[in-house]
Design a protein around this motif. Structure first.
Motif, short mmCIF file in Angstrom:
data_model
loop_
_atom_site.label_atom_id
_atom_site.label_comp_id
_atom_site.label_asym_id
_atom_site.label_seq_id
_atom_site.Cartn_x
_atom_site.Cartn_y
_atom_site.Cartn_z
N GLY A 67 15.73 -0.13 -33.31
CA GLY A 67 16.81 0.62 -33.95
C GLY A 67 17.62 -0.24 -34.91
N PHE A 68 17.98 -1.45 -34.46
CA PHE A 68 18.72 -2.34 -35.34
C PHE A 68 17.89 -2.75 -36.55
N GLY A 69 16.58 -2.94 -36.34
CA GLY A 69 15.71 -3.29 -37.46
C GLY A 69 15.61 -2.17 -38.48
N ALA A 70 15.53 -0.93 -38.00
CA ALA A 70 15.42 0.22 -38.90
C ALA A 70 16.72 0.49 -39.63
N LEU A 71 17.83 0.23 -38.98
CA LEU A 71 19.12 0.53 -39.58
C LEU A 71 19.82 -0.69 -40.15
N VAL A 93 4.06 -11.61 -48.86
CA VAL A 93 4.12 -10.27 -48.26
C VAL A 93 4.34 -10.42 -46.77
N ALA A 94 5.43 -9.84 -46.27
CA ALA A 94 5.70 -9.84 -44.84
C ALA A 94 5.46 -8.43 -44.31
N VAL A 95 4.53 -8.31 -43.38
CA VAL A 95 4.30 -7.03 -42.70
C VAL A 95 5.24 -7.04 -41.50
N GLU A 96 6.27 -6.20 -41.55
CA GLU A 96 7.29 -6.20 -40.51
C GLU A 96 6.99 -5.15 -39.45
N SER A 97 7.25 -5.51 -38.19
CA SER A 97 7.06 -4.61 -37.05
C SER A 97 8.06 -4.98 -35.99
N ALA A 98 8.08 -4.21 -34.90
CA ALA A 98 8.96 -4.54 -33.79
C ALA A 98 8.59 -5.89 -33.18
N ALA A 99 7.34 -6.32 -33.34
CA ALA A 99 6.88 -7.60 -32.81
C ALA A 99 7.29 -8.77 -33.70
N GLY A 100 7.87 -8.49 -34.87
CA GLY A 100 8.26 -9.53 -35.81
C GLY A 100 7.40 -9.50 -37.06
N PRO A 101 7.73 -10.33 -38.05
CA PRO A 101 6.97 -10.32 -39.30
C PRO A 101 5.65 -11.08 -39.20
N ALA A 160 -0.01 -2.20 -33.14
CA ALA A 160 0.08 -0.75 -33.33
C ALA A 160 1.56 -0.38 -33.39
N GLY A 161 1.84 0.73 -34.05
CA GLY A 161 3.23 1.18 -34.14
C GLY A 161 3.68 1.31 -35.57
N TRP A 162 4.97 1.14 -35.77
CA TRP A 162 5.56 1.29 -37.11
C TRP A 162 5.58 -0.03 -37.85
N LEU A 163 5.21 0.03 -39.14
CA LEU A 163 5.15 -1.14 -40.00
C LEU A 163 5.86 -0.84 -41.32
N ARG A 164 6.28 -1.89 -41.99
CA ARG A 164 6.73 -1.79 -43.38
C ARG A 164 6.46 -3.14 -44.03
N GLU A 172 11.45 -10.88 -58.15
CA GLU A 172 11.65 -9.48 -57.76
C GLU A 172 11.30 -9.30 -56.29
N ARG A 173 12.02 -8.36 -55.64
CA ARG A 173 11.76 -8.04 -54.24
C ARG A 173 11.57 -6.55 -54.08
N LEU A 174 10.76 -6.20 -53.10
CA LEU A 174 10.42 -4.80 -52.84
C LEU A 174 10.23 -4.62 -51.35
N ARG A 175 10.68 -3.49 -50.82
CA ARG A 175 10.47 -3.17 -49.41
C ARG A 175 9.97 -1.73 -49.35
N THR A 176 8.89 -1.51 -48.57
CA THR A 176 8.35 -0.16 -48.45
C THR A 176 9.06 0.62 -47.35
N ALA A 177 8.85 1.92 -47.35
CA ALA A 177 9.30 2.75 -46.24
C ALA A 177 8.45 2.40 -45.02
N TRP A 178 8.94 2.73 -43.83
CA TRP A 178 8.18 2.52 -42.61
C TRP A 178 7.01 3.49 -42.57
N PHE A 179 5.90 3.05 -42.02
CA PHE A 179 4.73 3.92 -41.83
C PHE A 179 4.08 3.59 -40.49
#
Length: 153
Positions: A36-40, A105-113, A131-135, A144-151
């Motif tokens: 939750g803290f990561g998403a918000l 490129v950092a693939v972020e998840s609840a387990a960390g980047p 498995a789970g949600w990534l961004r 330049e920096r870019l962050r994707t939506a969670w998927f």
């Protein structure tokens, strides 16, 4: 020092009793709090937010019903002139940055980047993802920096 007022009103006393009950009787799991803290969490105000513009995952929901392998899922994210195209197959992610450029490129998840490098052609690969949600959080070598939506995987 506590957050409770010295002379609480009945509503404040009820609120304090409910907080205590929930905290001791049914606490929120730490992994859920972290997600939750990561998403918000505070967004990178200088970075672009890439929204999902295409996802082939919905087209293949019944493809593996009879025991076959599910096909790779293609996702496209866009933010202005920047685009990220991903192929997600199991726990492997292949990506292409457009315009092509080297980046971290950092693939972020609840387990960390899980951090990888995009080559000069903007191509990157990340294996053994959870498995789970990534961004993705992309830091181009030019600044330049870019962050994707969670998927979801």
């Amino acid at each position: 020092m506590t957050d409770e007022p010295a002379n609480p009103t009945p509503d404040e006393a009820l609120g304090a009793a409910l907080r205590s009950l929930w905290h001791t009787g049914d606490p929120v799991p730490e992994t859920l709090l972290a997600a939750g803290f990561g998403a918000l969490g505070w967004r990178d105000v200088d970075g672009a937010f890439a929204r999902l513009v295409e996802d082939t995952g919905a087209e293949h929901t019944l493809a593996h019903v009879r025991g076959g392998h599910s096909p790779a899922r293609l996702l496209t994210f866009a933010a202005g002139d920047l685009m990220v195209v991903l192929e997600l197959a199991g726990r492997r992610l292949l990506g292409q940055l457009d315009p092509a450029a080297p980046a971290t490129v950092a693939v972020e998840s609840a387990a960390g980047p899980h951090t990888v490098r995009a080559d000069d052609h903007g191509r990157f690969r990340a294996d053994d993802l959870p498995a789970g949600w990534l961004r993705l959080a992309v830091a181009f070598d030019g600044g330049e920096r870019l962050r994707t939506a969670w998927f979801g995987t």
